[in-house]
Design a protein around this motif. Structure first.
Motif, PDB file in Angstrom:
ATOM      1  N   ASN A  50       0.812  -1.218   0.000  1.00  0.00           N
ATOM      2  CA  ASN A  50       0.000   0.000   0.000  1.00  0.00           C
ATOM      3  C   ASN A  50       0.850   1.275   0.000  1.00  0.00           C
ATOM      4  O   ASN A  50       0.490   2.296   0.581  1.00  0.00           O
ATOM      5  CB  ASN A  50      -0.941   0.014   1.217  1.00  0.00           C
ATOM      6  CG  ASN A  50      -2.189   0.860   0.964  1.00  0.00           C
ATOM      7  OD1 ASN A  50      -2.733   0.849  -0.126  1.00  0.00           O
ATOM      8  ND2 ASN A  50      -2.614   1.603   1.977  1.00  0.00           N
TER       9      ASN A  50
ATOM     10  N   ASN B 238      -5.813  -1.470  -4.391  1.00  0.00           N
ATOM     11  CA  ASN B 238      -5.470  -1.346  -2.971  1.00  0.00           C
ATOM     12  C   ASN B 238      -6.024  -0.024  -2.435  1.00  0.00           C
ATOM     13  O   ASN B 238      -6.510   0.826  -3.189  1.00  0.00           O
ATOM     14  CB  ASN B 238      -3.955  -1.455  -2.752  1.00  0.00           C
ATOM     15  CG  ASN B 238      -3.186  -0.291  -3.364  1.00  0.00           C
ATOM     16  OD1 ASN B 238      -3.743   0.537  -4.073  1.00  0.00           O
ATOM     17  ND2 ASN B 238      -1.892  -0.231  -3.101  1.00  0.00           N
ATOM     18  N   GLN B 239      -5.916   0.158  -1.131  1.00  0.00           N
ATOM     19  CA  GLN B 239      -6.530   1.333  -0.505  1.00  0.00           C
ATOM     20  C   GLN B 239      -5.866   2.636  -0.939  1.00  0.00           C
ATOM     21  O   GLN B 239      -6.519   3.671  -1.076  1.00  0.00           O
ATOM     22  CB  GLN B 239      -6.477   1.198   1.027  1.00  0.00           C
ATOM     23  CG  GLN B 239      -7.229   2.291   1.786  1.00  0.00           C
ATOM     24  CD  GLN B 239      -8.698   2.360   1.395  1.00  0.00           C
ATOM     25  OE1 GLN B 239      -9.354   1.337   1.203  1.00  0.00           O
ATOM     26  NE2 GLN B 239      -9.211   3.572   1.245  1.00  0.00           N
ATOM     27  N   LYS B 240      -4.550   2.582  -1.185  1.00  0.00           N
ATOM     28  CA  LYS B 240      -3.834   3.790  -1.596  1.00  0.00           C
ATOM     29  C   LYS B 240      -4.394   4.321  -2.909  1.00  0.00           C
ATOM     30  O   LYS B 240      -4.557   5.541  -3.089  1.00  0.00           O
ATOM     31  CB  LYS B 240      -2.335   3.475  -1.755  1.00  0.00           C
ATOM     32  CG  LYS B 240      -1.467   4.701  -1.944  1.00  0.00           C
ATOM     33  CD  LYS B 240      -1.397   5.533  -0.670  1.00  0.00           C
ATOM     34  CE  LYS B 240      -0.435   6.685  -0.792  1.00  0.00           C
ATOM     35  NZ  LYS B 240      -0.386   7.502   0.425  1.00  0.00           N
TER      36      LYS B 240
END
Length: 598
Positions: free
Chosen positions: A119, A137-139
């Protein structure tokens, strides 16, 4: 996705009728991770939304087979072949989902799996050719505007829905080029105008991933470098920006000064040492009398300030000085005396603090209230004059509110209703000192009169008898309600007049008339009572009426000739009968000693 039972492969499937899910096998539950309760009874559109396939195709639009992506409850992408069989007899449709062999991204992209976990940079995988987001992904999601900054809202959606303003943007052109050329793309310092975040800068790397010689996915790495770009701006650009900001501040400052200068209120700003930073023309006129930069001590040297009671205000207690000591002063009314002129002023002063909590200046606002004060004095004088008139008027005046509480009683009212006490409270307290009787002699409660007024009733000339320990009075009472601007009862007014002497005089006259009438009736004299000076007939007794009937045979009752002038009556009778008869009858009336009274 499938189970083997006695060498029979059971595929994940579901049944629907009229586009409503009515049956799901265990294999489908195991494959997707959803429960029966989450799926049964749902429409095909709702199921498509749950499986995130609606952006690719609606399940009800599948005619036979379709290859695409669905997502499990854990948001893992699954590439499947969907087939449809339709039982025309039962009108049931069966959808079968078969996962493609070796199609899972976790197996294919194991070499970049760590980038999703670390991330550090934003990473994502999109399908070809429709650019459906399959994994991220969260990023990566942090760069997206709401609601697509969450996996459950972005996975399964095409890129043109996820990225605001994508269609028609340079970003769309870059993606189309990668798909067409099937080559890796490197984009540095890409400027993107996000409708939500504004201008942002990015470094993008888009890597095509092939399968069997054909492009299958695009793996994207995105790093936002907006902060870096701004830091790397040249000193010239930064200086230019600072200069522009300086010009804007100067323009705003000039505009603010112009506004302050043209305010109808005086404004003074002093620093924490008492040095005057700025005063507008009104402040100079009202107090400081100078446009030079001076301190508060010099400004107040030639002026004296007094409170509204006439006490001189020491320098330390002046509102601006109190504000420099941290005190907030609101709407302080003072009288200021200059060598040339005097004013009444209303002053508010407040301390100003910086971000560290240190007092940096004091701001004072002045308002000339001389005219208001003078007007208030006139109103007060008029009020006192009106109260003096009401107090000394002969009639008794009582004013009360909507709760029956006395607001004002003049001298006559106090003497009439409270002859032995100065304690005045609510309506009805009068009854403790006097007794009240109506015209018929019945005892009454005086509270009834105000109650009638409070109910909105207006009455006039209600006659009452007031019996107090020392005297008995005959009074005439009138009541009037007063309403506010909304039509609600506000005040009530009772006006009482002492009619004792009038009623005694009237009784005397009535007694005399009765005595005179008894004499007349006893003697049998004809009497006509006339009004003065118009000589209209007011009353006539039987004897006189019998003579009138001789003159006017058509007159049947006294009511027919009441209010007629006596001269007109005789003139009419003269026309109706002969001259001889008229003279005879008139002489007969007068010879028989009639009595005319006026």
């Amino acid at each position: 996705m499938e189970n083997t039972f006695n060498n029979i492969i059971i595929e994940a499937s579901l049944y629907c009728s009229d586009n409503i899910i009515i049956e799901i096998n265990k294999e489908f539950i195991d494959f997707t991770g959803f429960t029966m309760n989450e799926l049964l009874g749902k429409s095909l559109v709702e199921l498509g939304a749950i499986l995130k396939i609606n952006s690719q195709i609606l399940l009800e639009n599948i005619s036979s087979t379709y290859s695409g992506y669905i997502f499990t409850k854990s948001l893992s992408a699954r590439e499947v072949n969907i087939s449809l069989s339709h039982n025309m007899v039962t009108n049931k449709k069966m959808y079968t989902f078969v996962e493609k062999t070796n199609s899972r991204l976790s197996d294919k992209l194991i070499f970049v799996e760590h980038s999703f976990i670390d991330n550090i940079s934003g990473v994502a995988v999109y399908s070809i050719p429709d650019l459906i987001l399959l994994k991220t992904n969260q990023k990566y999601l942090e760069f997206m505007a709401s609601p697509f900054n969450k996996e459950e809202n972005s996975l399964g959606s095409p890129i043109n829905e996820i990225i605001a303003g994508f269609i028609g943007s340079p970003s769309e052109d870059i993606w189309n080029t990668v798909v067409e050329t099937q080559k890796t793309s490197y984009t540095k310092e890409f400027e993107f105008n996000d409708p939500i975040k504004g201008i942002t800068y990015w470094d993008f790397t888009k890597i095509p991933i092939f399968e069997n010689g054909n492009i299958k996915y695009i793996y994207e790495i995105s790093i936002e470098i907006t902060e870096k770009i701004f830091k790397n701006r040249s000193i010239h650009n930064q200086g230019k920006m600072i200069e522009q900001q300086k010009e804007q501040l100067e323009e705003q400052n000039t505009r603010l000064i112009n506004i302050i200068e043209n305010l109808s209120e005086g404004v003074m700003i002093a620093d924490n040492k008492g040095k005057i930073i700025m005063t507008n023309l009104e402040a100079q006129r009202l107090f400081y009398q100078s446009d030079k930069v001076i301190d508060l001590g010099e400004a107040l040297k030639n002026a004296k300030a007094f409170d509204m009671k006439g006490n001189e205000i020491p320098f330390k207690n002046f509102p601006s000085i109190r504000a420099l000591n941290g005190e907030v002063v609101k709407n302080a009314k003072i009288f200021v005396s200059h060598p040339n002129k005097e004013y009444f002023e209303e002053i508010s002063s407040i301390p100003i603090y910086n971000t560290n909590g240190d007092l940096t200046m004091a701001v004072s606002c002045f308002h000339d209230i001389t005219e208001t004060i003078e007007q208030s004095k006139k109103i007060e004088e008029q009020k006192n004059l009106l109260e003096a008139i009401i107090e000394n008027i002969v009639d008794s005046i009582t004013i009360f509110d909507n709760k029956g509480q006395h607001i004002l009683l003049n001298k006559s009212a106090r003497e009439l209703y409270f002859p032995s006490s100065e304690q005045i409270g609510k309506i009805g307290d009068e009854c403790t000192q006097s007794e009240f009787y109506n015209i018929h002699g019945d005892k009454i409660d005086l509270e009834n009169a105000p109650a009638r007024v409070i109910r909105g009733e207006k009455f006039k000339n209600m006659r009452l008898t007031v019996k107090s320990p020392n005297k008995t009075l005959e009074i005439d009472v009138s009541g009037t309600p007063i309403y506010d601007s909304e039509g609600k009862f506000n005040l009530g007014v009772l006006c009482s007049r002492d009619m004792t002497d009038y009623f005694k005089h009237e009784e005397t006259i009535r007694t005399r008339n009765e005595f005179l009438n008894r004499i007349i009736n006893t003697l049998g004299l004809p009497v006509i009572r006339l009004s003065c000076p118009d000589l209209k007939i007011v009353d006539i007794n039987k004897k006189a009426f019998s003579f009138i009937k001789l003159l006017l045979p058509n007159v049947q009752s006294t009511n027919q000739i009441k209010d007629d002038r006596a001269f007109d009556l005789f003139e009419l009778s003269r026309k109706l009968i002969s001259s001889y008869d008229y003279s005879f009858l008139v002489s007969l009336i007068f010879v028989d000693s009639p009595i005319f009274s006026a």
